[in-house]
Design an enzyme around this catalytic site. Structure first.
Site, PDB file in Angstrom:
ATOM      1  N   GLY A 389       0.776  -1.241   0.000  1.00  0.00           N
ATOM      2  CA  GLY A 389       0.000   0.000   0.000  1.00  0.00           C
ATOM      3  C   GLY A 389       0.810   1.295   0.000  1.00  0.00           C
ATOM      4  N   CYS A 510      10.231  -2.832 -10.421  1.00  0.00           N
ATOM      5  CA  CYS A 510      11.533  -2.600  -9.778  1.00  0.00           C
ATOM      6  C   CYS A 510      12.545  -3.576 -10.387  1.00  0.00           C
ATOM      7  CB  CYS A 510      11.442  -2.732  -8.265  1.00  0.00           C
ATOM      8  SG  CYS A 510      10.762  -4.300  -7.698  1.00  0.00           S
TER       9      CYS A 510
HETATM   10  C1  LIG Z   1       5.557  -4.852  -6.645  1.00  0.00           C
HETATM   11  S1  LIG Z   1       4.361  -5.409  -5.632  1.00  0.00           S
HETATM   12  C2  LIG Z   1       3.318  -4.039  -5.434  1.00  0.00           C
HETATM   13  C3  LIG Z   1       3.813  -3.041  -4.445  1.00  0.00           C
HETATM   14  C4  LIG Z   1       2.843  -1.921  -4.188  1.00  0.00           C
HETATM   15  N1  LIG Z   1       2.448  -1.284  -5.394  1.00  0.00           N
HETATM   16  C5  LIG Z   1       3.343  -0.930  -3.209  1.00  0.00           C
HETATM   17  O1  LIG Z   1       3.761   0.114  -3.619  1.00  0.00           O
HETATM   18  O2  LIG Z   1       3.324  -1.199  -2.006  1.00  0.00           O
HETATM   19  C6  LIG Z   1       3.460  -6.444  -6.703  1.00  0.00           C
HETATM   20  C7  LIG Z   1       2.202  -6.959  -6.139  1.00  0.00           C
HETATM   21  O3  LIG Z   1       1.483  -7.604  -7.161  1.00  0.00           O
HETATM   22  C8  LIG Z   1       0.698  -8.560  -6.571  1.00  0.00           C
HETATM   23  N2  LIG Z   1       0.197  -9.479  -7.622  1.00  0.00           N
HETATM   24  C9  LIG Z   1       0.824 -10.493  -8.196  1.00  0.00           C
HETATM   25  N3  LIG Z   1       0.049 -11.059  -9.140  1.00  0.00           N
HETATM   26  C10 LIG Z   1      -1.095 -10.371  -9.168  1.00  0.00           C
HETATM   27  C11 LIG Z   1      -2.266 -10.472  -9.910  1.00  0.00           C
HETATM   28  N4  LIG Z   1      -2.423 -11.411 -10.847  1.00  0.00           N
HETATM   29  N5  LIG Z   1      -3.248  -9.594  -9.683  1.00  0.00           N
HETATM   30  C12 LIG Z   1      -3.119  -8.665  -8.750  1.00  0.00           C
HETATM   31  N6  LIG Z   1      -2.024  -8.518  -7.994  1.00  0.00           N
HETATM   32  C13 LIG Z   1      -1.026  -9.372  -8.200  1.00  0.00           C
HETATM   33  C14 LIG Z   1       1.596  -9.174  -5.549  1.00  0.00           C
HETATM   34  O4  LIG Z   1       0.863  -9.802  -4.527  1.00  0.00           O
HETATM   35  C15 LIG Z   1       2.363  -7.975  -5.053  1.00  0.00           C
HETATM   36  O5  LIG Z   1       1.822  -7.514  -3.867  1.00  0.00           O
END
Ligand SMILES: C[S@@+](CC[C@H](N)C(=O)[O-])C[C@H]1O[C@@H](n2cnc3c(N)ncnc32)[C@H](O)[C@@H]1O
Length: 596
Positions: A389, A510
């Site tokens: 988040g 990232c």
């Molecule tokens: C890079 S992190 C996001 C970090 C977040 N945007 C933040 O700033 O705190 C990627 C996220 O994508 C989620 N994710 C992976 N596959 C997904 C999917 N098919 N649909 C939605 N979310 C997904 C993961 O659980 C993970 O939390």
């Protein structure tokens, strides 16, 4: 007023008055009107006499030489008028205009004043050799030396003629400057000799440098026995050196790919990467930059925090934290809400300000996608992969808790962190959900803006998670890319091209691998009616438009790359797309594309 002194020796015809008769002419102490000559010491007189004698000797020599020269000139110019020769000589003396004893007298006859020539030559020598102020202190001594040099010229010439190079120099000098005085010739010879010595020294230096880098390619046995990290580090430097000037420094029995293989092997051992990832990195960066990247990825990035503008201002937050013994500064001019923490006497995740939701711990690079998204108040915004988040709460703050923010993440465990953070930070405009992002278009669409901070290999955050170095392989990348493509198409489909304020999709990762970045965007450009627009981020490197044998859409240079070794932040990629039609071309969707 007093009476006038008789400076000119004439009397003032005023007639003898009473005072005049009584008072004589004013007198002045010795040396006020006429500078008295200072008496020289015995030693000084001796030296002056010696110098005078030497100068006379030189003058005589020069006179003799001049006579010979005049004779020669007379002979050569008897038939032709001496006009052209006069010009030539005058040109030679151009440097310093001769006032007394000019080269030509009123009648245009050739004349030379020996004194002026001697002093000219001395000055010329000084000009050319650039004498330091300290050396100038010894000027008179040096003049003596120059005089001696001039007087011993013939003898010196004999000695110098032994040297082959000198002979050459002399020949050159004689060929081109027949009219030069011996001292001038000597000066030119000296310059040439110095220049030759300098060149020789330079060549020797280069040879020595190269000799230091003479590198023998290790045998298989040597490689097998080699476990010392220091030796490996040295070999990395050596091989990079060889590769930087391959033609010159290579072992002719070895190919470039052999050197590259050796380098890859050593880099993997030294920095603890698997071969696959190291190969990928070697394809992205030139060698010198690769080393910088690897080194920077070994170092933790500075801790940064983002002010929650829903609850406080950065200035107030900074003041409160400084009072608790936190040493901090603004991150940079590019953000008004970020602070970099150098040191702290309290844990930054447990201060009263943290618990009150005045800030969130967030890497500087995480600010960038939200800045590019540029959320506005009262919009409908989707954050497709939101947990835990950080970016979502930034979006909510920029929306000033207005409109609606859908914060989604497929991972139910991770989404709990979003709930916790939103409570702490005072976010009240959000809907938190746990859909698979790829399915959201079938549930809800028509957003003004969508952020897709996609799941990725994390090759930009190696310093945070060193396991990335060893646990990624081709399949992981392939899997990531496929998911990223699908999620991006879904994100685009969720955005509304007819939104008055937006129709914007921001994609970020990232990772620094082009397969997860430019490649994914290039794919979406072909599949949907979107175009790349500037991110409006004031720094960052341009995205790739070509990579290995692949070519991407030229507009990919509008995307931004951030690197630890360049920007002192995690490796990151940001692209901003504008949707210009809601049409989904089914035929295009059916087309399959492969990576290799
Ligand atoms: C890079 S992190 C996001 C970090 C977040 N945007 C933040 O700033 O705190 C990627 C996220 O994508 C989620 N994710 C992976 N596959 C997904 C999917 N098919 N649909 C939605 N979310 C997904 C993961 O659980 C993970 O939390």
């Amino acid at each position: 007023m007093g009476r006038k002194a008789k400076f000119d020796g004439t009397t003032v015809p005023t007639g003898p008055g009473r005072k005049a008769r009584k008072q004589g002419d004013p007198t002045f102490p010795k040396g006020v009107l006429v500078k008295e000559e200072k008496e020289l010491s015995h030693r000084q007189r001796q030296r002056a006499r010696k110098r005078l004698l030497k100068q006379q000797n030189i003058k005589e020599k020069i006179k003799k030489l001049q006579k010979e020269k005049d004779k020669k000139l007379e002979n050569t110019t008897r038939k032709i008028h001496s006009k052209s020769n006069t010009k030539q000589l005058k040109a030679k003396k151009k440097k310093k205009p001769v006032t007394n004893g000019n080269l030509s007298n009123e009648n245009g006859e050739m004349q030379l004043d020996n004194d002026s020539i001697v002093s000219d030559n001395v000055e010329e020598m000084e000009d050319k050799q650039q004498i330091s102020p300290k050396e100038k202190l010894f000027q008179s001594d040096r003049e003596d030396e120059n005089d001696e040099y001039a007087s011993n010229d013939e003898h010196d010439q004999d000695e110098e003629m032994d040297n082959e190079d000198e002979k050459e120099a002399l020949e050159d000098t004689d060929d081109n400057n027949d009219e030069l005085l011996p001292i001038e010739k000597a000066n030119i010879r000296l310059k040439k000799k110095q220049e030759k010595e300098r060149k020789l020294a330079e060549e020797e230096m280069t040879d020595m440098t190269l000799q230091q880098y003479v590198f023998t390619f290790p045998t298989e046995e040597e490689l097998a026995a080699d476990t010392n990290l220091k030796d490996i580090q040295q070999r990395i430097k050596d091989v990079v050196m060889v590769l930087s000037d391959f033609k010159r420094l290579r072992d002719t029995n070895r190919s470039r790919s052999e050197y590259m293989d050796l380098l890859k092997r050593d880099l993997c051992i030294y920095y603890s990467y698997n071969r696959f990832l190291m190969e990928k990195l070697m394809q992205i960066f030139p060698l010198d930059e690769l080393l910088e990247f690897l080194e920077a990825s070994e170092v933790q990035r500075p801790m940064t925090i983002r002010t929650n503008t829903l609850k406080t201002r950065r200035r107030d937050l900074a003041e409160a934290l400084i009072n608790r013994g936190v040493n901090l500064d603004p991150i940079g001019k590019w953000t008004k809400i970020g602070l970099v923490v150098y040191s702290s006497q309290v844990p930054m995740g447990a201060t009263p300000e943290y618990l009150a939701g005045h800030y969130i711990l967030q890497g500087a690079s995480s600010f960038l996608p939200v800045m590019a998204l540029d959320p506005k108040e009262n919009e409908r915004i989707l954050d497709m992969c939101a947990a835990p988040g950080g970016k979502s709460s930034h979006i909510a703050a920029l929306m000033k808790n207005t409109g609606v923010l859908f914060s989604n993440d497929v991972n139910e465990e991770r989404i709990k962190a979003v709930v916790g953070n939103f409570h702490r930070l005072g976010i009240v405009n959000s809907v938190i959900c746990t859909y698979d992002g790829r399915k959201i278009p079938s549930v809800i669409k028509g957003f003004d803006r969508v952020l897709l901070d996609a799941p990725c290999t994390g090759t930009g955050v190696v310093s945070k998670d060193p396991s990335v170095k060893t646990n990624k392989d081709e399949i992981d990348i392939q899997r990531c890319c496929t998911l990223q493509r699908e999620l991006l198409l879904a994100a685009i489909d969720c955005a509304n091209a007819r939104s008055e304020s937006g129709g914007i999709v921001v994609y970020s990762t990232c990772s620094i691998l082009p397969e997860e970045n430019e490649w994914v965007i290039d794919y979406a450009l072909k599949k949907r009616d979107v175009k790349l627009v500037p991110t409006d981020l004031e720094f960052g490197a341009e995205g790739f438009t070509s990579y290995r044998q692949y070519r991407f859409h030229p507009s990919l240079k509008l995307t931004k790359r951030f690197y630890p070794h360049v920007h002192n932040m995690d490796g990151f990629f940001v692209a901003k797309l504008k949707k210009f039609s809601n049409i989904i071309h089914k035929k295009k969707d059916a087309e399959e594309e492969s990576f290799d």
